[in-house]
Design an enzyme around this catalytic site. Structure first.
Site, short mmCIF file in Angstrom:
data_model
loop_
_atom_site.label_atom_id
_atom_site.label_comp_id
_atom_site.label_asym_id
_atom_site.label_seq_id
_atom_site.Cartn_x
_atom_site.Cartn_y
_atom_site.Cartn_z
CG ASP A 255 -1.95 1.10 1.16
OD1 ASP A 255 -2.12 1.70 0.09
OD2 ASP A 255 -2.60 1.37 2.18
CG ASP B 268 -4.29 4.57 -3.54
OD1 ASP B 268 -3.38 3.93 -2.97
OD2 ASP B 268 -5.47 4.56 -3.13
#
Length: 412
Positions: A98, A291
């Site tokens: 992440d 992202d």
């Protein structure tokens, strides 16, 4: 990736231990749904739900008042898993990669509330290299804290996912590389994912001090994500000296990272084919971040409407209405998929050209194809990983630059 408010509740003070690190790390990436028996439609619905969770959480985060200014807001969960091992002897497991969060954590035994699909059976008492973080550990002092006998963290995800446990240090191994000692991580004894994942933890690659990139002193990292339609292939995560773009120099583009929190970019406009859409120049205003953990790109409603309007002019297909989760869909004729022009995102100093598979979801089972973008429900936008498929993306964190080039990610 759901946005999280990572409220690390600490009861110790922490001074980071020196962490001898190799010059670089290479890890394999697999999609989170690769271990599940899902149809194409189910995979896209799961991905859209996860994207919506993250956007809803982001909107909530930005509208909540009275949040302690010392608290760290992170993005959490994600879409791609990386392989690594923890402890001595080393126990292999998969964790979510992440770029929107910092904390590294793994499920520990004996867990009280356990992840149902976690394969990891890591008991720190059986590892010769485990250590609970001492009172002098500065990571515990990064947020409001008191000192007791353990550094207790609690990360609440805004979609009701969470993890809590003891901040600790341990030896981690990545791929075939040498073990790396003294990495600070969360030893999670209570963990819950709102969406089921076949994973046992998370590796934060954000710009904060707790992230793996920051702890190891790597000034850069890169990844190459394979197609969501090809769950049998694997992508690659490269950190440190391994993180260089090997693609031809003529194919590489670079754009500034414009903020210290998250990886924000300066998007100036969007084109479909040769048509530059009439999006006002202040629509994005440095408020889009790239992202790894959100599947589908989200943009301001005004921008999405112009994208949809242009697509309707080039797609000779009837609209498909009432398709859950997607904002603009078309009905395929006899399962035939038309060829559409490229879409270009004009970032400051760099154009990212997206072929049709990087902006249209094609579901031949359902007989539809849909725009893989949605209107943002928050003041900021997200450039999702669907648009990053088969693109080698380099984050030069130290140099505040993002570079990218088209690549065959399963061959990297």
């Amino acid at each position: 990736m759901e946005l999280l408010l990572c409220l690390l509740v600490f009861f110790l003070l922490h001074v980071p231990l020196a962490c001898p690190a190799p010059s670089g790390i290479r890890a394999t990436l697999t999609h989170v749904d690769s271990n599940g028996d899902f149809t194409v439609s189910e995979r896209y619905r799961r991905a859209m739900r996860r994207s919506q969770h993250r956007m809803d959480a982001l909107g909530e985060m930005l509208t909540v008042s009275g949040i302690d200014a010392r608290a760290t807001v992170h993005d959490g969960l994600g879409e791609y898993m990386m392989d690594l091992a923890v402890g001595t002897p080393a126990l292999p497991f998969s964790a979510i990669m992440d770029t929107g969060s910092d904390l590294v954590w793994a499920q520990c035994q004996p867990c009280v509330e356990c992840l149902p699909h976690a394969a990891l059976q890591y008991d720190p008492s059986n590892s010769s290299t485990y250590s609970a973080s001492p009172c002098t550990d500065s990571y515990c002092n990064a947020l409001p804290s008191t000192c007791t006998t353990a550094c207790i963290y609690h990360c609440d995800y805004m979609d009701s996912s969470w993890t809590e446990g003891v901040l600790s240090t341990e030896t981690f191994t990545f791929g075939s590389g040498d073990p790396i000692p003294s990495i600070t991580f969360g030893c999670g004894y209570n963990n819950s994912f709102n969406t089921p994942f076949y994973t046992s933890g998370l590796v934060g690659l954000g710009p904060g001090s707790l992230s793996l990139v920051s702890q190891l002193g790597f000034g850069k990292f890169s990844y190459c994500l394979t197609s969501i339609d090809d769950l049998s292939s694997t992508g690659t995560l490269l950190l440190g000296s391994f993180a260089d773009l090997k693609e031809p120099a003529s194919a590489i583009r670079s754009t500034p990272l414009v903020a210290d929190s998250y990886y924000f970019l300066d998007l100036r406009g969007i084109s479909v084919g040769a048509t530059l859409l009439p999006i006002p120049s202040d629509t994005f205003a440095n408020n889009i971040f790239i992202d790894s953990g959100t599947t589908f790109t989200t943009l301001p409603r005004a921008a999405i409407e112009l994208v949809k309007q242009e697509l309707r002019s080039v797609v000779d297909l009837p609209p498909a209405n009432d398709i859950p989760w997607f904002d603009a869909c078309f009905q395929l004729k006899s399962g035939e998929v038309p060829q559409l022009p490229d879409m270009t995102f004009h970032f400051s100093g760099a154009d990212m050209v997206l072929p049709m598979p990087n902006y249209m979801v094609v579901d031949t089972e359902a007989g539809v194809m849909c725009l893989a973008m949605n209107p943002s429900s928050a003041p900021v936008s997200i450039f999702g990983n669907f648009q990053q498929q088969n693109m080698h993306i380099l984050y030069d964190v130290a140099g505040k630059t993002l570079s990218f080039a088209p690549a065959q990610c399963d061959k990297l």
